[in-house]
Design an enzyme around this catalytic site. Sequence first.
Site, short mmCIF file in Angstrom:
data_model
loop_
_atom_site.label_atom_id
_atom_site.label_comp_id
_atom_site.label_asym_id
_atom_site.label_seq_id
_atom_site.Cartn_x
_atom_site.Cartn_y
_atom_site.Cartn_z
N LEU A 121 0.82 -1.22 0.00
CA LEU A 121 0.00 0.00 0.00
C LEU A 121 0.85 1.26 0.00
CD1 LEU A 121 -2.89 -0.66 2.54
CD2 LEU A 121 -3.05 -0.31 0.08
N GLY B 184 5.85 2.27 3.43
CA GLY B 184 7.21 2.81 3.52
C GLY B 184 7.26 4.24 3.02
N ASP C 191 13.04 -0.41 2.05
CA ASP C 191 12.32 0.73 2.62
C ASP C 191 13.27 1.71 3.32
OD1 ASP C 191 9.63 0.66 1.95
OD2 ASP C 191 9.25 -0.99 3.34
N ASP D 251 -1.27 -11.08 10.06
CA ASP D 251 -0.26 -12.08 9.67
C ASP D 251 0.25 -12.78 10.92
OD1 ASP D 251 -0.48 -10.96 7.17
OD2 ASP D 251 1.46 -9.92 7.22
N THR E 155 -15.86 0.81 2.33
CA THR E 155 -15.12 1.04 3.58
C THR E 155 -15.01 -0.21 4.46
OG1 THR E 155 -17.07 1.67 4.85
CG2 THR E 155 -15.94 3.43 3.64
N PRO F 184 -13.59 -3.27 4.18
CA PRO F 184 -12.27 -3.87 4.48
C PRO F 184 -11.49 -3.04 5.50
CG PRO F 184 -12.65 -3.83 2.10
CD PRO F 184 -13.76 -3.04 2.73
N CYS G 107 29.88 -1.45 -9.32
CA CYS G 107 30.28 -2.70 -8.67
C CYS G 107 30.58 -3.77 -9.72
CB CYS G 107 29.23 -3.12 -7.65
SG CYS G 107 29.96 -4.09 -6.32
N MET H 99 31.61 -2.23 -12.87
CA MET H 99 33.01 -1.79 -12.98
C MET H 99 33.90 -2.99 -13.28
SD MET H 99 35.53 -0.64 -9.91
CE MET H 99 37.30 -0.54 -10.07
N HIS I 172 28.65 1.65 -4.33
CA HIS I 172 27.28 1.90 -4.77
C HIS I 172 26.87 3.35 -4.50
CE1 HIS I 172 26.12 -2.22 -5.78
NE2 HIS I 172 26.98 -2.56 -4.84
N GLU J 59 24.58 5.03 -5.77
CA GLU J 59 23.13 5.23 -5.80
C GLU J 59 22.51 5.25 -4.41
OE1 GLU J 59 24.73 2.51 -6.65
OE2 GLU J 59 23.62 0.66 -6.22
N1 GLN Z 1 29.47 -10.13 -7.50
C1 GLN Z 1 30.43 -9.08 -7.36
C2 GLN Z 1 31.21 -9.19 -6.06
O1 GLN Z 1 30.79 -9.84 -5.15
C3 GLN Z 1 29.78 -7.72 -7.46
C4 GLN Z 1 28.83 -7.43 -6.36
C5 GLN Z 1 27.95 -6.26 -6.65
O2 GLN Z 1 27.80 -5.87 -7.80
N2 GLN Z 1 27.31 -5.73 -5.65
O3 GLN Z 1 32.27 -8.59 -5.94
#
Ligand code: GLN
Length: 547
Positions: free
Chosen positions: A15, A18, A71, A146, A187, A189, A380, A383, A519, A521
């Site tokens: 829903l 998060g 989340d 649950d 309403t 549920p 990762c 690369m 990472h 991101e």
């Molecule tokens: N499998 C690769 C490693 O363990 C890359 C891991 C990843 O991309 N997070 O180094």
Amino acid sequence: MARFIFITGGVVSSLGKGLASAALGALLQARGYSVRLRKLDPYLNVDPGTMSPFEHGEVFVTDDGAETDLDLGHYERFTGVAARNSDSISSGRVYSTVLEKERRGDYLGKTIQVIPHVTNEIKDFISIGEDEVDFMLCEIGGTVGDIEGLPFFEAIRQFSQDKPRGQCIFMHLTLLPYLAASGELKTKPTQHSVKELRSIGIAPDVLVCRSEQPIPDKERAKIGLFCNVRTENVIAAYDLKSIYEAPLAYHQQGLDQAVLDAFQISPAPKPDLSVWEDVADRIFNPEGEVKVAIVGKYTQLEDAYKSIAEALTHGGMANRVKVKVEWVEAEIFDSEDVAPRLQGFHAILVPGGFGERGTEGKIKAAQFARERGIPYLGICLGMQMAVIEAARNKAGLTDAGSEEFDHEAGEKRFTPVVYHLKEWIQGNHKVKRKESDDKGGTMRLGAYDATLTKDSKVAEIYGSCNIEERHRHRYEVDIKYREKLEEQGLVFSGMSPDGRLPEIVEWKDHPWFIGVQFHPELKSKPFAPHPLFADFIRAAKDNSRLV
Ligand code: GLN
């Protein structure tokens, strides 16, 4: 001492609990409060680290090296508060701690029971760091009713009793289904879900109702009456075009006001929503569009790359363009040529991943981006694949590969340009791993420093030579091939502070080709796009003028 907001869900899963929690966190911050968000997950896995991305979506890694639920990524993206290991707990972790204590004799021979031993463990977890913030928001995974969730619901009920009156509130999310045939919002549920909650001793203070259709005042009043919630605390949550609209949309519906009223905070401090207004303006008024291909392996489930998708959106916001992402399954390049599929994209991203499947396709994608001068961001595994590509096609190591794939196949086939790291430095101590260690938690995990080469592209992008980024991997690019690869123009422009572990590579004579072992991101936010993603999209935008 923090005030606690417990967020539960009912009727159906998914829903957007998060998102609602994260948006509420952002709104409380906008009113000047400090917040922390926590996730309590009823499943029995000790952490999501070993769960398949297909099952559970992305694993979000914290600075202190915890592998957590995605989340926590939402929480961070909306509040900018770095999540910690102590912000994510599962039944598995609770039970394993309780059983460990039992084995150690900590309970002095007592019979160990769900109440009080398991519930106490959960309550201890909830209160970690309670003196540090004004509001602690705790989301309970799953839906009320649950079986696995019961100890958590019992624990939060007890917790609110343990605290002085008025220090804890309960917010419950439900769904109002719309019956097109009769043109009605139903309403019932929601009524049942609240009844279920009340049967275990929890009376919600705020109800958030997801609905596709506008909720008429009459229905709101009815929900309030039947669920014993004040009408003004029945908050509508409509579908949004962008998740980043959520703080403004929830504010408009009165969520933050309802929460502050429930705590009897009056007068409530005025919110400053300018950050979110700017975010919404950037999302809804782009001045162009760029197309990015993500060549990955878990492409059927977008949640598997959640943070990457979000970071790309943030990069677009930084450049006022819409980023159109297309997910390309790397494995198709085992049988198909890359050019017809990848030409036309303004940039290519190869994300992280585990195992050999799809890696030859990722290597081909890296080669294509290098040869055609297309902006490439390798994260990762992305690369590692770029380095293997360079070793094979530029440095003459035609059998270059990763030890990861040899381990998986159980035979030696490659020259390991990427090898299994078993010892490294974290802070000022040495970490050691054996081949036979458990799969859970055995990676280089969490935040590590890197030192960037002055005058490199990445140093310019970051505006600094010292960075800290989050890691999650077992394998590393082998430094012994550095010279050979640098001779070809692949610069090792970021290294671990001890100079042993390559953190970033970039092609010197390429418009934008960067591979990072970490990472980025995970640290990007809509109001503070990560510099690598912002510049990657800038390069894609420049390229879009050429394509
Ligand atoms: N499998 C690769 C490693 O363990 C890359 C891991 C990843 O991309 N997070 O180094």
